[in-house]
Design an enzyme around this catalytic site. Structure first.
Site, PDB file in Angstrom:
ATOM      1  N   CYS A 214      45.624  42.153  35.282  1.00 24.15           N
ATOM      2  CA  CYS A 214      46.930  41.805  35.827  1.00 24.15           C
ATOM      3  C   CYS A 214      46.743  41.173  37.206  1.00 24.15           C
ATOM      4  O   CYS A 214      45.867  41.575  37.959  1.00 24.15           O
ATOM      5  CB  CYS A 214      47.875  43.003  35.985  1.00 24.15           C
ATOM      6  SG  CYS A 214      48.233  43.852  34.462  1.00 24.15           S
TER       7      CYS A 214
ATOM      8  N   ARG B  46      43.037  36.952  35.270  1.00 25.51           N
ATOM      9  CA  ARG B  46      43.064  38.419  35.309  1.00 25.51           C
ATOM     10  C   ARG B  46      43.811  39.033  34.130  1.00 25.51           C
ATOM     11  O   ARG B  46      43.751  40.235  33.898  1.00 25.51           O
ATOM     12  CB  ARG B  46      43.730  38.895  36.605  1.00 25.51           C
ATOM     13  CG  ARG B  46      43.024  38.453  37.851  1.00 25.51           C
ATOM     14  CD  ARG B  46      43.745  38.943  39.081  1.00 25.51           C
ATOM     15  NE  ARG B  46      43.689  40.387  39.178  1.00 25.51           N
ATOM     16  CZ  ARG B  46      42.710  41.052  39.774  1.00 25.51           C
ATOM     17  NH1 ARG B  46      41.708  40.397  40.309  1.00 25.51           N
ATOM     18  NH2 ARG B  46      42.735  42.362  39.826  1.00 25.51           N
TER      19      ARG B  46
ATOM     20  N   TRP C 259      48.017  41.900  31.708  1.00 25.70           N
ATOM     21  CA  TRP C 259      47.054  42.284  30.673  1.00 25.70           C
ATOM     22  C   TRP C 259      47.501  43.666  30.231  1.00 25.70           C
ATOM     23  O   TRP C 259      47.342  44.644  30.954  1.00 25.70           O
ATOM     24  CB  TRP C 259      45.642  42.317  31.269  1.00 25.70           C
ATOM     25  CG  TRP C 259      44.565  42.548  30.267  1.00 25.70           C
ATOM     26  CD1 TRP C 259      43.923  41.605  29.510  1.00 25.70           C
ATOM     27  CD2 TRP C 259      43.940  43.803  29.921  1.00 25.70           C
ATOM     28  NE1 TRP C 259      42.971  42.195  28.716  1.00 25.70           N
ATOM     29  CE2 TRP C 259      42.962  43.534  28.938  1.00 25.70           C
ATOM     30  CE3 TRP C 259      44.129  45.114  30.329  1.00 25.70           C
ATOM     31  CZ2 TRP C 259      42.168  44.534  28.378  1.00 25.70           C
ATOM     32  CZ3 TRP C 259      43.344  46.113  29.769  1.00 25.70           C
ATOM     33  CH2 TRP C 259      42.371  45.814  28.806  1.00 25.70           C
TER      34      TRP C 259
ATOM     35  N   ASN D 202      49.832  46.239  39.272  1.00 21.40           N
ATOM     36  CA  ASN D 202      48.541  46.108  38.590  1.00 21.40           C
ATOM     37  C   ASN D 202      47.869  47.471  38.665  1.00 21.40           C
ATOM     38  O   ASN D 202      47.715  48.017  39.758  1.00 21.40           O
ATOM     39  CB  ASN D 202      47.702  45.042  39.312  1.00 21.40           C
ATOM     40  CG  ASN D 202      46.251  45.028  38.852  1.00 21.40           C
ATOM     41  OD1 ASN D 202      45.951  45.382  37.722  1.00 21.40           O
ATOM     42  ND2 ASN D 202      45.364  44.627  39.743  1.00 21.40           N
ATOM     43  N   GLY D 203      47.492  48.022  37.520  1.00 18.99           N
ATOM     44  CA  GLY D 203      46.860  49.349  37.524  1.00 18.99           C
ATOM     45  C   GLY D 203      47.499  50.228  36.465  1.00 18.99           C
ATOM     46  O   GLY D 203      48.259  49.732  35.617  1.00 18.99           O
TER      47      GLY D 203
ATOM     48  N   GLU E 202      22.981  38.656  26.222  1.00 19.53           N
ATOM     49  CA  GLU E 202      23.973  37.860  26.950  1.00 19.53           C
ATOM     50  C   GLU E 202      24.419  36.649  26.116  1.00 19.53           C
ATOM     51  O   GLU E 202      25.596  36.299  26.092  1.00 19.53           O
ATOM     52  CB  GLU E 202      23.387  37.438  28.309  1.00 19.53           C
ATOM     53  CG  GLU E 202      24.235  36.514  29.154  1.00 19.53           C
ATOM     54  CD  GLU E 202      25.630  37.045  29.497  1.00 19.53           C
ATOM     55  OE1 GLU E 202      25.914  38.225  29.292  1.00 19.53           O
ATOM     56  OE2 GLU E 202      26.445  36.214  29.943  1.00 19.53           O
TER      57      GLU E 202
ATOM     58  N   LYS F 240      28.216  35.970  25.021  1.00 21.16           N
ATOM     59  CA  LYS F 240      28.938  34.730  25.341  1.00 21.16           C
ATOM     60  C   LYS F 240      29.593  34.182  24.088  1.00 21.16           C
ATOM     61  O   LYS F 240      30.751  33.795  24.095  1.00 21.16           O
ATOM     62  CB  LYS F 240      27.986  33.646  25.891  1.00 21.16           C
ATOM     63  CG  LYS F 240      27.582  33.736  27.317  1.00 21.16           C
ATOM     64  CD  LYS F 240      28.640  33.408  28.337  1.00 21.16           C
ATOM     65  CE  LYS F 240      29.444  34.601  28.696  1.00 21.16           C
ATOM     66  NZ  LYS F 240      28.915  35.568  29.613  1.00 21.16           N
TER      67      LYS F 240
ATOM     68  N   GLU G 189      32.546  36.511  22.819  1.00 24.12           N
ATOM     69  CA  GLU G 189      33.746  36.601  23.650  1.00 24.12           C
ATOM     70  C   GLU G 189      34.575  35.324  23.665  1.00 24.12           C
ATOM     71  O   GLU G 189      35.789  35.391  23.736  1.00 24.12           O
ATOM     72  CB  GLU G 189      33.483  37.150  25.068  1.00 24.12           C
ATOM     73  CG  GLU G 189      32.542  36.405  25.935  1.00 24.12           C
ATOM     74  CD  GLU G 189      32.262  37.093  27.295  1.00 24.12           C
ATOM     75  OE1 GLU G 189      32.930  38.068  27.657  1.00 24.12           O
ATOM     76  OE2 GLU G 189      31.356  36.620  27.993  1.00 24.12           O
TER      77      GLU G 189
ATOM     78  N   HIS H  77      13.837  46.697  11.824  1.00 21.55           N
ATOM     79  CA  HIS H  77      14.381  48.039  11.610  1.00 21.55           C
ATOM     80  C   HIS H  77      15.862  48.003  11.242  1.00 21.55           C
ATOM     81  O   HIS H  77      16.564  48.994  11.397  1.00 21.55           O
ATOM     82  CB  HIS H  77      14.177  48.892  12.865  1.00 21.55           C
ATOM     83  CG  HIS H  77      12.729  49.050  13.224  1.00 21.55           C
ATOM     84  ND1 HIS H  77      11.842  49.752  12.437  1.00 21.55           N
ATOM     85  CD2 HIS H  77      11.998  48.543  14.242  1.00 21.55           C
ATOM     86  CE1 HIS H  77      10.626  49.695  12.979  1.00 21.55           C
ATOM     87  NE2 HIS H  77      10.706  48.959  14.079  1.00 21.55           N
TER      88      HIS H  77
ATOM     89  N   LYS I 113      39.245  38.864  33.238  1.00 21.26           N
ATOM     90  CA  LYS I 113      38.064  38.667  34.077  1.00 21.26           C
ATOM     91  C   LYS I 113      37.740  39.915  34.888  1.00 21.26           C
ATOM     92  O   LYS I 113      36.583  40.270  35.069  1.00 21.26           O
ATOM     93  CB  LYS I 113      38.307  37.491  35.014  1.00 21.26           C
ATOM     94  CG  LYS I 113      37.150  37.226  35.951  1.00 21.26           C
ATOM     95  CD  LYS I 113      36.607  35.852  35.735  1.00 21.26           C
ATOM     96  CE  LYS I 113      35.257  35.647  36.362  1.00 21.26           C
ATOM     97  NZ  LYS I 113      34.176  35.718  35.390  1.00 21.26           N
TER      98      LYS I 113
END
Ligand code: G6P
Length: 612
Positions: free
Chosen positions: A2, A28, A75, A101-102, A485, A489, A492, A508, A607
Site C-alpha cells: 500500500c 507498492r 494491496w 498502510n499496515g 533467482e 524472476k 513472478e 533426486h 514491491k
C-alpha cells in the site's frame, strides 16, 4: 505494501499532485486506488478497483481543485478487492477521512466495541476501524491530532497513516508504526508519502517518522510528537536521488530500464570503496573496528525474496574468502524458531527497500539476543538502515519494477566487497591475489554491458519457449542461487511455473519431470564444477529436455549439446553470479512481455512487503 500520499500547501490544484504521487507509489500495491480532497468545505472521496489509471478515468476532470488531500494505492490484506474496500475511508459522519498502510491486528475487537457504540461500518477492512476510532475521540475532544493519538494508543498492529478532517482543513495528521512515512518539507508546502519518490519533484528535504510518532502539519509548519504528546526533534535528511532516476527514461517498462542500468548501478555500489592498487576494500559505514570485525565467530544473513538469493551468494563469498561460517535464514522463519544468537554473531539484514517487515523483525530479534547488526540496503534512511549498527548502502538508485533486478546485482557486489574486506583484515588473502580479483571486479560493469548487447538474441530464445508451461533452472556452487533467482524472476512476472534446484539434486526428483516439453536452464560457467554440471546437462539431454545454457564465452563443448547458449564474458569464479543473473532477467522479461504480462506490476505482488 500500500502506498499513502498526502498534500497540504500553497497549490490550488492538488489532485494532480496526489495522482502523480500515487503513480510513483503504485509499485507498492495496485489492486485499487482512491483519493480524498476537501472541496468547498466538504470531503469528497473517489475510489476505484484496479490500477491508478482506472481511478483517473473514473474521476475524469471533476476533482481538479482542492485545498488539502490524501490518497492511497492498495494491496489488499483484509477484505476483498472492491471499490468499497479501497481507501480512503470515512468515519460515520463523513467528516474524517483516513488512508492507512499496515494491519490493525486488534481490529475485530475494536470494531465490535465501536459497533456497540453505534458506529456503522461499510467496508470489510481493518483500516476503517481507525476512521471510526478517531471519530469517537474527536467527538469528545474536538482536536484531530489529539483524537488520533488517543485512538492509536488503543491500536495493536502496524500503521502508516494520514488523517484529515473537514473541520480542520488546514491540517494533516500523520503517524507511523511499522509502516514507513516520509514528510517532504517544501516551500510553504508539505508532501507526505510512504517513501521519498513522490516527494522528489517538490523538495529534497525529508524527515522520516519513527515508530509511534505523530506528525501534525499545517500550512505554516509541522511538529512531531510521540503518543504521549511529548515533542520529538527530527533530523532533516537531504535526498540524493533526482527525479529522472524515478522515471522510465524512454524504456518501455521500469524493469527493462533497471536491467539496463546495471553497469551504472554496479559502478555506484563500487564507487569509492575499492583501492585497486592496494588490493583493498574500504567500507566506511560498518561502524565496527577491525578488531571487532575479526572477532565474529559466525555470520547470519537474513532476507526475503530476491534479497534472500543474494544472501545465498553472500554465503559462498564470505565462506570462501573470509572463512567464517555463514547461515542464511528466511527472515520469516528466523523470527519464530528460537534462533541461537549471541554477541559473537554478526547479523546481516539485506533489503532493497529497507522496509520488509519480516526482515525488520528478524533483525530486531537478533539485536535483542545480543548480535551486532549490519544492513545491506538500497533505500537511504529506511527503517532497517536506521536500526542496524552499521551497513553498506547499495546506491543503486530507485528500483520501481516489482521484480528486483539491479538491486540484486548490487547486493551481490556489496557482499563481495564485504567478504573481500573481511578476508583482507583477517590476512586470509594475499595482496597480489586480492589485486587480481579486484581488477576483475572493476571490469564487471563492462562485462554487464557486453551481456546487455545480447538482448535481441535472448528475445529470440524467449519467443521459442514462451508457451512452455514449466521451466527448471539448475546451477551449482555460487550459480545455484542464480538458478533460484532465475526461476523466481520467470514465475513472478510471466506466471509460468519454474523451479530452481542445485543441478546435482535434479536426479533426486525433478528429473522425473523431464521430457521434450521441459526447458531446462543451466548456468554452466567455466569454474571448478564445470565438468560436473556438463554431466547433468547430458542427463537432461538423454531425456529429450530442451537445454538453454548460460556459459562462458568460447565454450564450444557446450554449444554441441545445448539447444541454446547465452555466453557471458570469462571472469573470476567468484564474480560469475553477477554476470549470469543478467541473461536470466532478460529471458524472464521477454517471455513475460511476449505473453502480454504487466512486468512492472505483476499480479498479486508488491514491491515492499510490510505485512508478515
Ligand atoms: C517483495 C518483492 C521482491 C523482493 C522482496 C524483498 O517480495 O516483490 O522483489 O525481493 O520483497 O524485498 P526487500 O525490499 O526486503 O529486498
Amino acid at each position: 505494501m500500500c502506498g499513502i500520499v498526502g498534500y497540504i500547501g500553497k497549490r490550488k490544484k492538488i489532485y494532480p499532485v496526489l495522482l502523480n504521487g500515487l503513480k510513483r507509489l503504485e509499485y507498492r500495491g495496485y489492486d485499487s486506488a482512491g483519493i480524498a480532497l476537501v472541496c468547498g468545505g466538504k470531503i469528497v472521496i473517489k475510489k476505484k478497483v484496479g490500477k491508478i489509471a482506472e481511478l483517473e478515468k473514473a474521476v475524469g476532470k471533476k476533482l481538479s481543485t482542492g485545498e488539502l488531500g490524501i490518497a492511497h494505492t492498495r494491496w489488499a490484506t483484509h477484505g476483498g478487492v472492491t471499490d468499497a474496500n479501497a481507501h480512503p475511508h470515512f468515519d460515520c459522519k463523513k467528516n474524517i477521512a483516513i488512508v492507512h498502510n499496515g494491519i490493525i491486528e486488534n481490529y475485530k475487537v475494536l470494531k465490535e466495541l465501536l459497533e456497540r457504540e453505534g458506529h456503522k461500518f461499510v467496508t470489510q477492512t481493518d483500516s476503517e476501524v481507525l476512521a471510526h476510532l478517531i471519530e469517537k475521540y474527536n467527538d469528545k475532544v474536538k482536536d484531530l491530532a489529539k483524537a488520533t493519538r488517543m485512538a492509536l494508543k488503543q491500536v495493536v498492529g502496524a500503521y502508516g497513516l494520514i488523517v484529515m478532517s473537514q473541520y480542520e482543513p488546514d491540517k494533516l495528521v500523520v503517524a507511523r508504526k511499522g509502516s514507513p512515512v516520509a514528510i517532504g518539507i517544501g516551500e510553504n508546502e508539505y508532501l507526505v508519502a510512504s517513501d521519498a519518490t513522490p516527494i522528489l519533484e517538490y523538495t529534497k528535504k525529508v524527515i522520516y517518522l519513527d515508530d509511534e510518532e505523530i506528525g501534525i502539519i499545517n500550512h505554516n509548519g509541522y511538529k512531531v510528537v510521540n503518543l504521549e504528546n511529548n515533542g520529538v526533534h527530527k533530523m532533516i535528511n537531504n535526498l540524493d536521488w533526482d527525479i529522472a532516476m524515478a522515471e522510465k527514461s524512454g524504456f518501455e517498462t521500469f524493469m527493462l530500464k533497471e536491467i539496463f542500468e546495471q553497469p551504472e548501478s554496479i559502478t555506484n555500489t563500487l564507487r569509492g570503496r575499492v583501492l585497486a592498487k592496494e588490493g583493498e576494500v574500504k567500507l566506511g559505514g560498518l561502524n565496527l573496528t577491525d578488531e571487532e570485525l575479526k572477532r565474529f565467530k559466525r555470520i547470519i544473513i537474513t532476507a526475503c525474496g530476491t534479497s534472500w538469493h543474494a544472501a545465498l551468494i553472500g554465503e559462498y563469498l564470505i565462506e570462501e574468502l573470509a572463512k567464517i561460517p555463514v547461515e542464511v535464514e528466511y527472515a520469516s522463519e528466523f523470527r519464530y524458531r528460537s534462533p541461537l544468537v549471541d554477541k559473537e554473531t554478526l547479523m546481516i539484514a539485506i533489503s532493497q527497500s529497507g522496509e520488509t517487515t519480516d526482515t525488520l523483525f528478524a533483525l530486531r530479534e537478533a539485536k535483542a539476543l545480543g548480535a551486532r547488526t549490519l544492513g545491506i540496503c538500497n533505500v537511504v534512511g529506511s527503517t532497517i538502515a536506521r536500526e542496524v549498527d552499521g551497513g553498506i548502502y547499495l546506491h543503486a538508485g530507485p528500483e520501481i519494477g516489482v521484480a528486483s533486478t539491479k538491486a540484486f546485482t548490487s547486493m551481490v557486489t556489496a557482499l563481495f566487497l564485504f567478504a573481500m574486506h573481511l578476508a583482507r583484515e583477517k590476512g586470509l588473502i594475499e595482496k597480489s591475489k586480492a589485486k587480481k580479483i579486484i581488477s576483475e571486479l572493476l571490469k564487471v560493469p563492462d562485462y554487464v554491458r557486453e551481456i546487455l548487447n545480447l538482448n535481441d538474441g535472448i528475445k529470440t530464445i524467449a519467443r521459442k519457449y514462451k508457451d512452455n508451461k514449466n521451466f527448471i533452472y539448475l546451477g551449482r556452487g555460487n550459480n545455484f542461487p542464480v538458478a533460484l533467482e532465475g526461476a523466481l524472476k520467470l514465475k513472478e512476472i510471466s506466471y509460468i511455473h519454474a523451479e530452481g534446484y542445485p543441478a546435482a539434486e535434479m536426479k533426486h526428483g525433478p528429473i522425473a519431470l523431464i521430457d521434450e516439453d521441459m526447458p531446462v536452464v543451466f548456468i554452466a560457467t567455466r569454474d571448478k564444477v564445470y565438468e560436473k554440471i556438463m554431466n547433468n546437462i547430458s542427463e537432461v539431454k538423454a531425456r529429450q529436455g530442451k537445454i538453454i545454457a548460460v556459459a562462458t564465452e568460447n565454450d564450444n563443448e557446450i554449444k554441441k549439446i545445448a539447444n541454446e547458449v547465452i555466453f557471458v564474458p570469462k571472469t573470476d569464479e567468484l564474480l560469475y553470479p553477477i554476470l549470469t543473473s543478467i541473461p536470466l532477467q532478460l529471458l524472464a522479461y521477454h517471455i513475460a512481455k511476449l505473453k502480454g504480462c504487466d512486468v512492472d506490476k505483476p499480479r498479486n505482488l508488491a514491491k515492499s512487503v510490510t505485512v508478515e
